[in-house]
Design an enzyme around this catalytic site. Sequence first.
Site, PDB file in Angstrom:
ATOM      1  N   TYR A 144      -1.826   8.724   9.296  1.00 21.06           N
ATOM      2  CA  TYR A 144      -0.845   8.858   8.219  1.00 21.06           C
ATOM      3  C   TYR A 144      -1.448   8.213   6.982  1.00 21.06           C
ATOM      4  O   TYR A 144      -1.971   7.086   7.050  1.00 21.06           O
ATOM      5  CB  TYR A 144       0.458   8.150   8.609  1.00 21.06           C
ATOM      6  CG  TYR A 144       1.526   8.164   7.534  1.00 21.06           C
ATOM      7  CD1 TYR A 144       2.191   9.346   7.195  1.00 21.06           C
ATOM      8  CD2 TYR A 144       1.874   6.994   6.862  1.00 21.06           C
ATOM      9  CE1 TYR A 144       3.180   9.356   6.211  1.00 21.06           C
ATOM     10  CE2 TYR A 144       2.863   6.995   5.888  1.00 21.06           C
ATOM     11  CZ  TYR A 144       3.504   8.174   5.560  1.00 21.06           C
ATOM     12  OH  TYR A 144       4.476   8.177   4.590  1.00 21.06           O
ATOM     13  N   ASP A 239      -9.035   4.587   5.069  1.00 23.37           N
ATOM     14  CA  ASP A 239      -7.696   4.220   4.624  1.00 23.37           C
ATOM     15  C   ASP A 239      -7.347   2.903   5.314  1.00 23.37           C
ATOM     16  O   ASP A 239      -6.969   2.874   6.487  1.00 23.37           O
ATOM     17  CB  ASP A 239      -6.691   5.322   4.972  1.00 23.37           C
ATOM     18  CG  ASP A 239      -5.288   4.959   4.505  1.00 23.37           C
ATOM     19  OD1 ASP A 239      -5.106   3.827   4.015  1.00 23.37           O
ATOM     20  OD2 ASP A 239      -4.388   5.800   4.646  1.00 23.37           O
ATOM     21  N   LYS A 267      -0.018  -2.559   1.175  1.00 20.73           N
ATOM     22  CA  LYS A 267       0.641  -3.570   2.005  1.00 20.73           C
ATOM     23  C   LYS A 267       0.245  -5.007   1.638  1.00 20.73           C
ATOM     24  O   LYS A 267       0.740  -5.546   0.662  1.00 20.73           O
ATOM     25  CB  LYS A 267       0.389  -3.272   3.484  1.00 20.73           C
ATOM     26  CG  LYS A 267       0.964  -1.889   3.883  1.00 20.73           C
ATOM     27  CD  LYS A 267       0.955  -1.681   5.357  1.00 20.73           C
ATOM     28  CE  LYS A 267       1.263  -0.260   5.769  1.00 20.73           C
ATOM     29  NZ  LYS A 267       2.648   0.054   5.965  1.00 20.73           N
TER      30      LYS A 267
HETATM   31  C1  LIG Z   1      -2.727   3.845   6.749  1.00 22.59           C
HETATM   32  C2  LIG Z   1      -1.679   4.098   5.723  1.00 22.59           C
HETATM   33  N1  LIG Z   1      -1.976   4.771   4.615  1.00 22.59           N
HETATM   34  C3  LIG Z   1      -1.075   5.000   3.649  1.00 22.59           C
HETATM   35  C4  LIG Z   1       0.218   4.569   3.781  1.00 22.59           C
HETATM   36  C5  LIG Z   1       1.189   4.839   2.683  1.00 22.59           C
HETATM   37  O1  LIG Z   1       1.546   3.654   2.057  1.00 22.59           O
HETATM   38  P1  LIG Z   1       2.945   3.527   1.279  1.00 22.59           P
HETATM   39  O2  LIG Z   1       4.013   3.605   2.312  1.00 22.59           O
HETATM   40  O3  LIG Z   1       2.824   2.207   0.595  1.00 22.59           O
HETATM   41  O4  LIG Z   1       2.987   4.660   0.320  1.00 22.59           O
HETATM   42  C6  LIG Z   1       0.599   3.859   4.935  1.00 22.59           C
HETATM   43  C7  LIG Z   1       1.964   3.372   5.153  1.00 22.59           C
HETATM   44  O5  LIG Z   1       2.942   3.879   4.835  1.00 22.59           O
HETATM   45  C8  LIG Z   1      -0.372   3.617   5.919  1.00 22.59           C
HETATM   46  O6  LIG Z   1      -0.068   2.954   7.029  1.00 22.59           O
HETATM   47  N1  LIG Z   2       3.941   3.480   9.378  1.00 18.22           N
HETATM   48  C1  LIG Z   2       4.484   3.421   8.056  1.00 18.22           C
HETATM   49  C2  LIG Z   2       3.562   2.637   7.226  1.00 18.22           C
HETATM   50  O1  LIG Z   2       2.599   2.102   7.662  1.00 18.22           O
HETATM   51  C3  LIG Z   2       5.853   2.854   8.106  1.00 18.22           C
HETATM   52  C4  LIG Z   2       6.455   2.561   6.778  1.00 18.22           C
HETATM   53  C5  LIG Z   2       7.328   3.670   6.299  1.00 18.22           C
HETATM   54  O2  LIG Z   2       6.939   4.834   6.337  1.00 18.22           O
HETATM   55  O3  LIG Z   2       8.412   3.361   5.824  1.00 18.22           O
END
Ligand SMILES: Cc1ncc(COP(=O)(O)O)c(C=O)c1O
Ligand SMILES: N[C@H](C=O)CCC(=O)O
Length: 431
Positions: A144, A239, A267
Amino acid sequence: MKTDNSRALFEQAQAFIPGGVNSPVRAFKSVGGTPLFIKRAEGAYVYDEDDNQYIELINSWGPMILGHKHPKIEQAVLNAVQNSLSFGAPTQREITIAELIVSMVPSIEKVRMVNSGTEATMSAIRVARGYTGRDKFIKIEGCYHGHGDSFLIAAGSGAVTMGTPDSPGVTKGTAKDTLLAPFNDLEAMRKVVENNKDEVAAIIIEPVAGNMGCVLPKEGYLEGLRELCDEHGIVLIFDEVMTGFRLAPGGAQERFGVTPDMTTLGKIIGGGMPVGAYGGKKEIMDYVSPAGPVYQAGTLSGNPISMAAGLTMLSLLNENPEVYTSLDEKGAYLREGYEKSLKDLGLNYTINSVGSMNTLFFTDKEVHNFEDAKTSNLELFRKYFHAMLDRGIYLGPSQFESLFLSTALIDNDLDRIIKANHESLKEIHGK
Ligand SMILES: Cc1ncc(COP(=O)(O)O)c(C=O)c1O
Ligand SMILES: N[C@H](C=O)CCC(=O)O
């Protein structure tokens, strides 16, 4: 446990907010029941609107690696607020945090701050395309990378939890440039690259996947990707939104000794404030506007309050490397406790863990990729999740997530988690 207030708030929220939440995975949809509405948190504990206390294993999905309300981070935010909330102009602190990131993350020579992990990954792909002059990129099934259109294909985390790994609303035109390969399969990756010779701008991967549950790279896999990218002039993007500053000061790339061309962060880098970043080799990053032609911007990017929180967090991690030894020890202790319970109860489920990330998969298959993760028994996870919650342990409400430990957990907390895990497994198996 009484959760009347959370229930009433969820009812109310659904009238005004789609599904009652501002990010889907929070809604408890795949596990059923009512999401907890959180009132406050401190150290290793969160408290809901009914004043129940839970041990934190979500930690805002990773950022709160030092626990909630760290006094130095809190003070840095309070100090920054005195000078206004936002300027939309350059500030000295942005240079300090950029220098620190460059010194900590092996692949990063220049870095651009954005406001979320999603922005970071979307921007990194655009830059890789601009730099190579190629349109396609390869994504790993079950990883993701936020909710940018081109990533919502075979996507993990909330997307798979909601049953929509391929989201409606992504056009066929966009989807055709996202190619897919399974995690941990170099041969399959090589085929995709060779079938699309000179057309692939980037391979993007979570070096340790956390969004199909925690899945580790097999020995040689990340090195193999590095070689393949070098051979074909492809930009390798790690990522590290989840793993960055978590698995080591320099993230998974430091821990596994493989340096990508670009890295995306989020994060922890914001210390709990909304921040993301992308960076990499100078030669690539100098394609970013205004140094180069690839446009990317943000009204609130480099926001002074977010930078104050992020800078303090990163400085604390950089100056106290023993944090990582402590997190690794806590992770190993928890894993040992879980393994003992599985053995004592005659259960054969799979635990994947590295450092302070851990997933218990309800499958007896080893989990090396998305297909393996999907063999998990989601009904059992659902029961387990609620059994743990009833015992005061706050896990991510999906099988396709990792849990995140913080330094605020003390031995007694870990023993409580291990005990709750044992009792919950016993209960859901009627033992
Ligand atoms: C590996 C990774 N990339 C990208 C994202 C996207 O980050 P955000 O939720 O801050 O947009 C997340 C988490 O949501 C993630 O765990
Ligand atoms: N797995 C997602 C981010 O790392 C969980 C956070 C979200 O989507 O709200």
